[in-house]
Motif scaffolding. Structure first.
Motif, PDB file in Angstrom:
ATOM      1  N   ILE A   1     -73.631 -29.771 -61.890  1.00  0.00           N
ATOM      2  CA  ILE A   1     -73.468 -29.104 -60.610  1.00  0.00           C
ATOM      3  C   ILE A   1     -72.256 -29.721 -59.918  1.00  0.00           C
ATOM      4  CG2 ILE A   1     -74.537 -28.500 -58.424  1.00  0.00           C
ATOM      5  CD1 ILE A   1     -75.968 -27.381 -60.911  1.00  0.00           C
ATOM      6  N   GLU A   2     -71.219 -28.924 -59.699  1.00  0.00           N
ATOM      7  CA  GLU A   2     -69.994 -29.432 -59.091  1.00  0.00           C
ATOM      8  C   GLU A   2     -70.244 -29.793 -57.619  1.00  0.00           C
ATOM      9  OE1 GLU A   2     -66.981 -30.105 -60.122  1.00  0.00           O
ATOM     10  OE2 GLU A   2     -67.149 -29.430 -62.215  1.00  0.00           O
ATOM     11  N   ILE A   3     -69.846 -31.013 -57.265  1.00  0.00           N
ATOM     12  CA  ILE A   3     -69.974 -31.503 -55.891  1.00  0.00           C
ATOM     13  C   ILE A   3     -68.567 -31.633 -55.307  1.00  0.00           C
ATOM     14  CG2 ILE A   3     -70.774 -33.394 -54.430  1.00  0.00           C
ATOM     15  CD1 ILE A   3     -73.036 -31.809 -55.722  1.00  0.00           C
ATOM     16  N   ASN A   4     -68.421 -31.296 -54.041  1.00  0.00           N
ATOM     17  CA  ASN A   4     -67.118 -31.358 -53.388  1.00  0.00           C
ATOM     18  C   ASN A   4     -66.577 -32.790 -53.367  1.00  0.00           C
ATOM     19  OD1 ASN A   4     -64.895 -30.382 -51.987  1.00  0.00           O
ATOM     20  ND2 ASN A   4     -65.830 -30.763 -49.996  1.00  0.00           N
ATOM     21  N   PRO A   5     -65.360 -33.037 -53.886  1.00  0.00           N
ATOM     22  CA  PRO A   5     -64.800 -34.395 -53.896  1.00  0.00           C
ATOM     23  C   PRO A   5     -64.200 -34.767 -52.543  1.00  0.00           C
ATOM     24  CG  PRO A   5     -63.283 -32.890 -54.965  1.00  0.00           C
ATOM     25  CD  PRO A   5     -64.487 -32.072 -54.593  1.00  0.00           C
ATOM     26  N   ASP A   6     -65.051 -35.114 -51.580  1.00  0.00           N
ATOM     27  CA  ASP A   6     -64.594 -35.351 -50.216  1.00  0.00           C
ATOM     28  C   ASP A   6     -64.944 -36.736 -49.689  1.00  0.00           C
ATOM     29  OD1 ASP A   6     -67.312 -35.085 -50.126  1.00  0.00           O
ATOM     30  OD2 ASP A   6     -67.340 -33.402 -48.729  1.00  0.00           O
ATOM     31  N   GLY A   7     -65.348 -37.653 -50.567  1.00  0.00           N
ATOM     32  CA  GLY A   7     -65.763 -38.980 -50.113  1.00  0.00           C
ATOM     33  C   GLY A   7     -67.269 -39.087 -49.944  1.00  0.00           C
ATOM     34  N   HIS A   8     -67.950 -37.947 -49.826  1.00  0.00           N
ATOM     35  CA  HIS A   8     -69.413 -37.927 -49.679  1.00  0.00           C
ATOM     36  C   HIS A   8     -70.104 -37.546 -50.989  1.00  0.00           C
ATOM     37  CE1 HIS A   8     -68.807 -38.198 -45.360  1.00  0.00           C
ATOM     38  NE2 HIS A   8     -68.090 -37.081 -45.368  1.00  0.00           N
ATOM     39  N   CYS A   9     -69.362 -37.486 -52.098  1.00  0.00           N
ATOM     40  CA  CYS A   9     -69.890 -36.872 -53.321  1.00  0.00           C
ATOM     41  C   CYS A   9     -71.175 -37.539 -53.817  1.00  0.00           C
ATOM     42  CB  CYS A   9     -68.820 -36.878 -54.410  1.00  0.00           C
ATOM     43  SG  CYS A   9     -68.185 -38.518 -54.836  1.00  0.00           S
TER      44      CYS A   9
ATOM     45  N   VAL B   1     -79.726 -32.039 -40.096  1.00  0.00           N
ATOM     46  CA  VAL B   1     -79.237 -31.467 -41.338  1.00  0.00           C
ATOM     47  C   VAL B   1     -79.721 -30.023 -41.437  1.00  0.00           C
ATOM     48  CG1 VAL B   1     -79.403 -31.542 -43.850  1.00  0.00           C
ATOM     49  CG2 VAL B   1     -79.100 -33.651 -42.561  1.00  0.00           C
ATOM     50  N   THR B   2     -78.799 -29.093 -41.589  1.00  0.00           N
ATOM     51  CA  THR B   2     -79.166 -27.683 -41.659  1.00  0.00           C
ATOM     52  C   THR B   2     -79.248 -27.178 -43.083  1.00  0.00           C
ATOM     53  OG1 THR B   2     -76.836 -27.034 -41.455  1.00  0.00           O
ATOM     54  CG2 THR B   2     -78.113 -27.230 -39.415  1.00  0.00           C
ATOM     55  N   SER B   3     -78.519 -27.803 -44.003  1.00  0.00           N
ATOM     56  CA  SER B   3     -78.520 -27.363 -45.397  1.00  0.00           C
ATOM     57  C   SER B   3     -78.376 -28.576 -46.310  1.00  0.00           C
ATOM     58  CB  SER B   3     -77.365 -26.383 -45.653  1.00  0.00           C
ATOM     59  OG  SER B   3     -77.215 -26.156 -47.042  1.00  0.00           O
ATOM     60  N   PRO B   4     -79.410 -28.902 -47.081  1.00  0.00           N
ATOM     61  CA  PRO B   4     -79.319 -30.052 -47.984  1.00  0.00           C
ATOM     62  C   PRO B   4     -78.151 -29.955 -48.955  1.00  0.00           C
ATOM     63  CG  PRO B   4     -81.575 -29.276 -47.816  1.00  0.00           C
ATOM     64  CD  PRO B   4     -80.721 -28.256 -47.127  1.00  0.00           C
ATOM     65  N   GLN B   5     -77.792 -28.720 -49.336  1.00  0.00           N
ATOM     66  CA  GLN B   5     -76.725 -28.556 -50.317  1.00  0.00           C
ATOM     67  C   GLN B   5     -75.350 -28.840 -49.719  1.00  0.00           C
ATOM     68  OE1 GLN B   5     -76.819 -24.828 -52.323  1.00  0.00           O
ATOM     69  NE2 GLN B   5     -75.000 -25.213 -53.553  1.00  0.00           N
ATOM     70  N   HIS B   6     -75.171 -28.574 -48.416  1.00  0.00           N
ATOM     71  CA  HIS B   6     -73.850 -28.694 -47.816  1.00  0.00           C
ATOM     72  C   HIS B   6     -73.696 -29.927 -46.929  1.00  0.00           C
ATOM     73  CE1 HIS B   6     -74.025 -24.357 -48.852  1.00  0.00           C
ATOM     74  NE2 HIS B   6     -72.798 -24.598 -49.226  1.00  0.00           N
ATOM     75  N   ASP B   7     -74.694 -30.317 -46.167  1.00  0.00           N
ATOM     76  CA  ASP B   7     -74.531 -31.493 -45.310  1.00  0.00           C
ATOM     77  C   ASP B   7     -75.716 -32.450 -45.399  1.00  0.00           C
ATOM     78  OD1 ASP B   7     -75.427 -30.023 -42.069  1.00  0.00           O
ATOM     79  OD2 ASP B   7     -76.417 -29.989 -44.007  1.00  0.00           O
ATOM     80  N   GLY B   8     -76.478 -32.343 -46.494  1.00  0.00           N
ATOM     81  CA  GLY B   8     -77.584 -33.281 -46.691  1.00  0.00           C
ATOM     82  C   GLY B   8     -77.124 -34.698 -46.875  1.00  0.00           C
TER      83      GLY B   8
ATOM     84  N   ARG C   1     -75.522 -36.451 -44.948  1.00  0.00           N
ATOM     85  CA  ARG C   1     -75.668 -37.229 -43.711  1.00  0.00           C
ATOM     86  C   ARG C   1     -77.018 -37.929 -43.648  1.00  0.00           C
ATOM     87  NH1 ARG C   1     -75.781 -34.307 -39.301  1.00  0.00           N
ATOM     88  NH2 ARG C   1     -76.025 -32.257 -40.247  1.00  0.00           N
ATOM     89  N   ALA C   2     -78.059 -37.243 -44.089  1.00  0.00           N
ATOM     90  CA  ALA C   2     -79.390 -37.864 -44.098  1.00  0.00           C
ATOM     91  C   ALA C   2     -79.453 -38.981 -45.130  1.00  0.00           C
ATOM     92  CB  ALA C   2     -80.453 -36.804 -44.393  1.00  0.00           C
ATOM     93  N   VAL C   3     -78.891 -38.734 -46.320  1.00  0.00           N
ATOM     94  CA  VAL C   3     -78.929 -39.751 -47.378  1.00  0.00           C
ATOM     95  C   VAL C   3     -78.122 -40.966 -46.968  1.00  0.00           C
ATOM     96  CG1 VAL C   3     -78.424 -40.215 -49.803  1.00  0.00           C
ATOM     97  CG2 VAL C   3     -79.247 -37.959 -49.118  1.00  0.00           C
ATOM     98  N   ARG C   4     -76.998 -40.766 -46.312  1.00  0.00           N
ATOM     99  CA  ARG C   4     -76.204 -41.899 -45.832  1.00  0.00           C
ATOM    100  C   ARG C   4     -76.999 -42.739 -44.829  1.00  0.00           C
ATOM    101  NH1 ARG C   4     -70.919 -42.821 -46.415  1.00  0.00           N
ATOM    102  NH2 ARG C   4     -69.601 -41.353 -47.568  1.00  0.00           N
ATOM    103  N   ALA C   5     -77.692 -42.069 -43.920  1.00  0.00           N
ATOM    104  CA  ALA C   5     -78.457 -42.789 -42.906  1.00  0.00           C
ATOM    105  C   ALA C   5     -79.582 -43.600 -43.534  1.00  0.00           C
ATOM    106  CB  ALA C   5     -79.018 -41.800 -41.883  1.00  0.00           C
ATOM    107  N   VAL C   6     -80.307 -43.001 -44.457  1.00  0.00           N
ATOM    108  CA  VAL C   6     -81.407 -43.701 -45.131  1.00  0.00           C
ATOM    109  C   VAL C   6     -80.870 -44.886 -45.919  1.00  0.00           C
ATOM    110  CG1 VAL C   6     -83.139 -43.489 -46.947  1.00  0.00           C
ATOM    111  CG2 VAL C   6     -82.918 -41.693 -45.228  1.00  0.00           C
ATOM    112  N   THR C   7     -79.745 -44.704 -46.616  1.00  0.00           N
ATOM    113  CA  THR C   7     -79.151 -45.776 -47.423  1.00  0.00           C
ATOM    114  C   THR C   7     -78.734 -46.946 -46.544  1.00  0.00           C
ATOM    115  OG1 THR C   7     -78.309 -44.114 -48.973  1.00  0.00           O
ATOM    116  CG2 THR C   7     -77.339 -46.314 -49.082  1.00  0.00           C
ATOM    117  N   ALA C   8     -78.052 -46.648 -45.434  1.00  0.00           N
ATOM    118  CA  ALA C   8     -77.583 -47.707 -44.547  1.00  0.00           C
ATOM    119  C   ALA C   8     -78.743 -48.490 -43.946  1.00  0.00           C
ATOM    120  CB  ALA C   8     -76.722 -47.105 -43.435  1.00  0.00           C
TER     121      ALA C   8
END
Length: 316
Positions: free
Chosen positions: A156-164, A200-207, A209-216
């Motif tokens: 599944i291709e993920i956008n290469p934007d630093g959040h991949c 987070v409105t869409s796990p596929q597009h901006d999820g 943010r949630a994963v970053r918060a949980v990780t930190a």
């Protein structure tokens, strides 16, 4: 002339860089065509430079078909036509001095021709070196595709934007039915983390943010496990994880695995598989343990921005 020569040197250098890049990006199927194109570009550049130098020196530019310039005076009539005296020279002919000047060697032209030949030789050497270089991108993709096929995985291709990394994790968490929130028994969510998850409105597009918060937050609550491996203060490090596009790596994978209670398999570009275990799945039954396994593809050469993660799913 010096300015023209400087421009020619720059154009030759730029062309060599282009040729090297084209050779590196060529695949086995396109290598022959790329080589022919590079030879053509080099040949056209040399011919243009020679024409520009001749024009700058006031010399006639040879036509493409290399035919000599024929005048109306050529032929038998020229032999029969009497030579008219030139009043300015009292009837003496200037043909001999003019012919003498025409035969005088042009040192500037010879020097430029030698330089053009040297540049062509250098370009040929650069092209040969580029052809011998390892095609890291092509090799990496070929190895990865082979592993995907062997293990029955779909990429599944993920956008290469630093959040991949975080976007890939968010995509797989939703696909596995685990959601973006970790088990409340494993981590107590702070208000800032909960707020980021709820927006987070869409796990596929901006999820991510949630994963970053949980990780930190997980790293913050387990400083002894992570701080010794950091090159900056923990608070500064976790702020980047939570609020910026800082790339994720080994430490973040460890935190994600433990926070969400999942095992992560990362396929490397050389075919190796890195296994990151959460340590929380041993007590689960076989079905649930299998459900808490996710796969990632880690690239080093294929993407222009550098290191990159894509999500992988099992084929159904």
């Amino acid at each position: 002339m010096d300015e023209l020569q400087a421009q020619h040197r720059k154009e030759q250098k730029d062309l060599q860089a282009r040729i090297t890049q084209k050779k590196k990006a060529a695949s086995k199927k396109t290598r022959r065509g790329i080589n022919e194109e590079c030879d053509r570009l080099q040949r056209e550049l040399i011919e243009r430079h020679q024409a520009e130098i001749a024009a700058a020196n006031g010399e006639p530019v040879a036509p493409v078909d290399a035919l000599e310039d024929l005048t109306l005076s050529n032929g038998s009539d020229e032999k029969d036509a009497p030579e008219e005296p030139n009043p300015a020279t009292n009837g003496t002919s200037t043909a001999a001095p003019a012919a003498s000047r025409a035969k005088k060697p042009n040192r500037q032209k010879a020097r430029l021709a030698r330089r053009a030949a040297e540049q062509a030789a250098q370009a040929e050497i650069a092209a040969e070196e580029a052809a011998k270089q390892t095609d890291h991108r092509g090799n990496e993709k070929e190895v990865m595709d082979g592993v995907f096929k062997r293990l029955g995985l779909t990429q599944i291709e993920i956008n290469p934007d630093g959040h991949c990394l975080y976007s890939a994790i968010a995509y797989e968490l939703q696909g596995l039915g685990l959601g973006l929130k970790p088990d409340s028994k494993r981590i107590a969510l702070k208000d800032t983390t909960q707020s980021r998850i709820e927006t987070v409105t869409s796990p596929q597009h901006d999820g991510y943010r949630a994963v970053r918060a949980v990780t930190a937050d997980f790293i913050t609550e387990h400083p002894d496990d992570f701080a010794p491996f950091m090159e900056e203060p923990l608070e500064q490090y976790t702020h980047k994880v939570k609020f910026t596009a800082e790339w994720g790596g080994e430490l973040e994978l460890q935190a994600i695995s433990r926070a969400y209670g999942v095992d992560i398999n990362v396929i490397q570009g050389d075919g190796r598989i890195q296994k990151i275990e959460s340590g929380d799945t041993e007590e689960l039954d076989e079905e649930e343990r299998a459900r808490r396994v996710m796969w990632l593809a880690y690239y080093r050469h294929t993407y222009g921005l550098g290191e990159h993660y894509n999500a992988l799913t099992k084929r159904t």
